[in-house]
Motif scaffolding. Structure first.
Motif, short mmCIF file in Angstrom:
data_model
loop_
_atom_site.label_atom_id
_atom_site.label_comp_id
_atom_site.label_asym_id
_atom_site.label_seq_id
_atom_site.Cartn_x
_atom_site.Cartn_y
_atom_site.Cartn_z
N ILE A 44 0.75 -1.38 -0.01
CA ILE A 44 -0.21 0.30 0.03
C ILE A 44 0.90 1.29 0.07
CG2 ILE A 44 -1.95 1.41 1.12
CD1 ILE A 44 -2.73 -0.97 0.63
N GLN A 45 1.64 1.13 0.47
CA GLN A 45 2.80 2.62 1.04
C GLN A 45 3.87 2.41 -0.78
OE1 GLN A 45 4.29 4.90 3.29
NE2 GLN A 45 3.43 3.91 4.63
N LYS A 46 4.50 2.06 -1.32
CA LYS A 46 4.24 2.10 -2.33
C LYS A 46 3.58 2.59 -3.41
CE LYS A 46 8.45 -1.71 -2.34
NZ LYS A 46 8.76 -3.10 -3.14
N LEU A 47 2.31 2.00 -3.70
CA LEU A 47 1.13 1.92 -4.35
C LEU A 47 0.75 3.53 -4.34
CD1 LEU A 47 -1.11 1.25 -6.52
CD2 LEU A 47 -2.59 0.76 -4.29
N LEU A 48 0.28 4.35 -3.21
CA LEU A 48 0.18 5.10 -2.85
C LEU A 48 0.88 6.45 -2.81
CD1 LEU A 48 -2.65 4.39 -0.26
CD2 LEU A 48 -2.79 4.39 -2.05
N THR A 49 2.08 5.98 -2.32
CA THR A 49 3.26 6.72 -2.80
C THR A 49 3.72 7.77 -4.00
OG1 THR A 49 4.33 6.59 -0.05
CG2 THR A 49 5.86 7.42 -1.92
N TYR A 50 3.61 6.54 -4.54
CA TYR A 50 4.02 6.99 -6.54
C TYR A 50 3.19 7.99 -7.06
CZ TYR A 50 4.95 6.68 -11.67
OH TYR A 50 5.22 6.77 -12.91
N PRO A 51 1.93 7.53 -6.96
CA PRO A 51 0.87 8.73 -7.80
C PRO A 51 1.12 9.85 -6.62
CG PRO A 51 -0.01 6.89 -6.29
CD PRO A 51 0.60 7.45 -6.25
N VAL A 85 6.16 12.72 0.57
CA VAL A 85 5.81 11.58 1.32
C VAL A 85 6.80 11.25 2.52
CG1 VAL A 85 4.09 9.11 1.61
CG2 VAL A 85 4.35 11.72 -1.27
N VAL A 86 5.71 11.52 3.75
CA VAL A 86 6.84 11.32 4.51
C VAL A 86 5.97 9.64 4.88
CG1 VAL A 86 7.47 11.18 7.34
CG2 VAL A 86 7.17 13.36 5.57
N GLN A 87 6.72 7.91 5.33
CA GLN A 87 5.85 7.47 5.10
C GLN A 87 6.24 6.77 7.15
OE1 GLN A 87 8.10 4.53 2.74
NE2 GLN A 87 6.70 5.38 1.11
N ALA A 88 4.80 6.25 7.38
CA ALA A 88 5.30 5.50 8.63
C ALA A 88 4.31 4.35 8.46
CB ALA A 88 4.54 6.37 9.78
N ARG A 89 4.62 3.54 9.02
CA ARG A 89 4.48 1.82 10.02
C ARG A 89 3.56 1.70 10.86
NH1 ARG A 89 8.83 2.43 5.27
NH2 ARG A 89 7.31 1.25 3.60
N ASP A 90 3.64 2.25 11.68
CA ASP A 90 2.45 1.87 12.39
C ASP A 90 2.71 3.27 13.63
OD1 ASP A 90 4.56 2.68 15.42
OD2 ASP A 90 5.65 1.20 14.22
N GLY A 91 1.26 3.31 14.10
CA GLY A 91 0.99 3.99 15.59
C GLY A 91 1.67 5.30 15.65
N GLU A 92 2.86 4.47 16.38
CA GLU A 92 3.55 5.82 17.14
C GLU A 92 4.90 5.91 15.72
OE1 GLU A 92 5.45 3.11 19.77
OE2 GLU A 92 4.18 2.61 21.31
#
Length: 232
Positions: free
Chosen positions: A16-23, A31-38
């Protein structure tokens, strides 16, 4: 809508990160990515974020708790992602202050539309304002500062709550259908459930009404929509 806008994308799935980051990056957004709530809360503190795209199902802290904590400190637009068409998730997310939601699976076209709309709403000044302030029956709205007071007491509103109050109070007595309010707040009703308006109205009443169960300012017009108290 500045192309340099910074978007915090919070999802624990690499695909999902890759799918949404590209567009998003293709359109010039940072785009700043995070993979959990903390990690999401940490990245938010480290960056000047213009929009948060937040999955509900997250490790450590779920998206609803992250939304609650972000809204307690910021009016940044929040777009919730949910992996299931669960009405409870949507309603709870909106109650906690999310501005919009989108249900997986969704098209990239729909995703882009939601992101653009959220950023556009946050960047543009209120449309159709006749002056810098609205004063109606004890409610004072400063359009330039985007602040509101009720009986002289400040009220903390999210972006959409402010826009809803501004729209209704600018034309006291005028009845707005849910469809018309979707158009006014989001610039369109495509992809959106009209019941979303009901959630935001309920939340706004909790903040401005002396007794939300007996509205003094914001009235329901059964079968049609809502209106603000007429000037007496």
């Amino acid at each position: 809508m500045p192309e340099s806008a910074t978007i915090l994308l919070v999802d624990d799935e690499e695909s999902i990160q890759k799918l949404l980051t590209y567009p998003l990056e293709h359109e010039g957004f940072h785009v700043v990515q995070a993979r959990d709530g903390e990690e999401a809360l940490q990245r938010f503190e480290e960056n000047a974020v213009d929009l948060v795209i937040l999955d509900i199902m997250l490790p450590k802290l779920d998206g609803l708790e992250v939304c609650r904590r972000l809204r307690a400190r910021s009016a940044v637009p929040i777009l919730m992602l949910t992996a299931r068409d669960d009405e409870l998730d949507k309603v709870v997310g909106l109650e906690l202050g999310a501005d919009d939601y989108i249900t997986k699976p969704f098209s990239i076209r729909e995703f882009r539309s939601r992101v653009r709309a959220a950023l556009r709403r946050a960047q543009l000044p209120p449309a159709g304002a006749r002056s810098d302030a609205i004063e109606v029956e004890g409610v004072s709205i400063d359009l330039a500062k985007r602040t509101a007071e009720v009986s002289g007491e400040p009220v903390q509103l999210t972006y959409l709550e402010f826009e809803l109050l501004r729209t209704l109070a600018a034309n006291p007595g005028r009845v707005y259908s849910r469809q018309a309010l979707l158009e006014a707040l989001w610039g369109g009703s495509e992809y959106r459930d009209p019941r979303t308006i009901d959630v935001h109205v309920r939340h706004l009443r909790e903040k401005i009404e002396p007794d939300p169960s007996e509205p003094h300012y914001l009235f329901t017009v059964r079968g049609v929509g809502y209106r603000f108290r007429e000037v007496t």
